[in-house]
Design an enzyme around this catalytic site. Structure first.
Site, PDB file in Angstrom:
ATOM      1  N   SER A 176     -54.877  -0.852  69.985  1.00  0.00           N
ATOM      2  CA  SER A 176     -54.295  -2.368  70.032  1.00  0.00           C
ATOM      3  C   SER A 176     -53.736  -2.883  68.906  1.00  0.00           C
ATOM      4  CB  SER A 176     -55.495  -3.224  70.370  1.00  0.00           C
ATOM      5  OG  SER A 176     -55.174  -4.306  70.595  1.00  0.00           O
ATOM      6  N   ASP A 339     -53.422  -2.243  81.548  1.00  0.00           N
ATOM      7  CA  ASP A 339     -53.624  -3.249  80.304  1.00  0.00           C
ATOM      8  C   ASP A 339     -52.729  -4.471  80.399  1.00  0.00           C
ATOM      9  OD1 ASP A 339     -53.508  -4.267  78.019  1.00  0.00           O
ATOM     10  OD2 ASP A 339     -53.272  -2.700  76.778  1.00  0.00           O
ATOM     11  N   HIS A 372     -57.287  -3.653  79.106  1.00  0.00           N
ATOM     12  CA  HIS A 372     -57.081  -3.223  77.767  1.00  0.00           C
ATOM     13  C   HIS A 372     -58.272  -2.608  77.055  1.00  0.00           C
ATOM     14  CE1 HIS A 372     -54.972  -3.903  74.121  1.00  0.00           C
ATOM     15  NE2 HIS A 372     -55.997  -4.517  73.405  1.00  0.00           N
TER      16      HIS A 372
END
Length: 393
Positions: A176, A339, A372
């Site tokens: 991330s 995601d 995610h």
């Protein structure tokens, strides 16, 4: 419903069954300090300090270093436990440790708290940011703290590594927001980085993503206690921060997960039908978890992390192509197929651009229904890919 919400709690806490297993690593938080730090934007921050952790042993020629760069709401606690009785190990304990994908019998693994770390009130976080005391005024910086960027996070890490006599990274790996740092390392300091792994990442923030991230900041700015960031001697904007963290959680998951575990959900619940001030059970639960997270977080810090992410372009220059051209490292991209924050198209584009420049780049998508979060709590699925990549010539 309670059983299903308990399952959701496990996932939202960034854990999974394999993360809950006893860790073989015991670690301690260390402190790194800089008397002065110049930001990418040309401002000076005095008395910078950040926390860091390491796992494994540094070899004689200091060539076995793997840097882990952490995600938006995390810190440097990537693996292991501070105490054997800790409920959970670090967020990537599934892949960092003896005999694991990032084998601490082979590699010296290091991770660093970012500037403006979200968990500034977590006793295991050391960071300098808006909540810190400005040595020139004796008061918290608030919004007078300089805007910081992904490059600034990288430069603080670089200063720490240099203080340890390290001049080369076997690999830099991050999920991330950590993936932005990993790619920035490869672009800004190409002679340092031999391998780069971007997990649930991006190489730039497109217009859609910049706008989406802004929604995380909006509830804080609308909270009447925000007071333009000057709330440290008054009531903080807790409601706004809680709403922001609830939105982060919602975005980080995928509808498939909610719909799978909440099979008994029925939209016509009694409480919200009887009174507009009542909300559905799932809404209450998500808000409750966000309220817990808000106890160790700071609203201004969240705003600064949002801005650092929004400002990202690999190489932090005028042209993306220039930033990618600088990269010498072998690169591996591991996006999550579902995601909804950093969608796979963002790194698919970077992967193809690197290949067109003749760079060594690999691309594999992570599976799962956590959106995610697959890049954190389900990262073990990439163990073989990661270990092979780290061992590649």
């Amino acid at each position: 419903m309670q059983k299903l919400l308990t399952l959701l709690f496990v996932v939202i806490s960034f854990t999974s069954s394999h993360l809950a297993q006893a860790s073989e690593l015991l670690v301690e938080k260390k402190r790194f300090e800089l008397s002065n730090f110049e930001t990418f934007g040309g401002k000076t921050i005095k008395q910078v300090q950040v926390g860091w952790e390491s796992y494994g042993e540094l070899n004689a020629d200091k060539s076995n270093v793997v840097l882990i760069t952490h995600y938006f709401s995390a810190n440097s606690h990537a693996a292991g436990k501070y105490h054997p009785d800790d409920e959970q190990p670090g967020y990537w304990d599934a892949i960092i440790g003896p005999g694991k994908a990032i084998d601490t019998n082979t590699y010296f693994v290091i991770s660093v708290d970012t500037l403006a770390n979200l968990g500034v009130h977590n006793p295991n976080v050391i960071t300098t940011g808006p909540a810190s005391i400005n040595p020139d005024t004796g008061k918290p910086y608030g919004l007078d703290f300089p805007v910081v960027t992904i490059r600034d996070f990288v430069n603080v890490q670089k200063a720490l590594l240099e203080s340890l006599g390290i001049k080369k990274l076997h690999a830099v790996i991050g999920p991330s927001m950590g993936s932005l740092q990993a790619l920035e390392w490869a672009s800004a300091y190409p002679d340092w980085v031999e391998r780069m792994v971007s997990v649930i990442g991006a190489g730039y923030m497109d217009a859609w993503t910049v706008s989406a991230l802004e929604h995380w900041a909006t509830p804080i700015k609308l909270d009447p206690n925000f007071n333009d960031g000057n709330y440290y001697s008054d009531e903080p904007p807790t409601q706004g921060l809680t709403a922001a963290l609830a939105l982060v959680t919602q975005n980080a998951l995928h509808p498939a997960f909610f719909n799978q575990v909440l099979k008994d959900h029925h939209p016509i619940e009694t409480a919200p039908l009887e009174d507009i001030r009542n909300t559905h059970q799932i809404v209450d639960w998500v808000n409750g978890r966000a309220a817990q997270r808000a106890k160790t977080a700071d609203a201004n810090h969240l705003l600064y992390l949002v801005r650092a992410s929004q400002l990202y372009l690999a190489g932090q220059g005028k042209q993306l192509q220039d930033g990618l051209q600088n990269i010498k490292a072998q690169t591996l991209f591991l996006p999550a197929a579902q995601d909804l924050i950093l969608m796979p198209y963002l790194v698919r584009d970077i992967h193809k651009r690197l290949q067109s420049l003749g760079k060594d780049s690999q691309y594999h998508e992570l599976d799962g229904q956590l959106g995610h979060f697959n890049g954190v709590s389900e990262i073990k699925q990439a163990s073989t890919i990661l270990s092979d990549f780290l061992a590649s010539e």
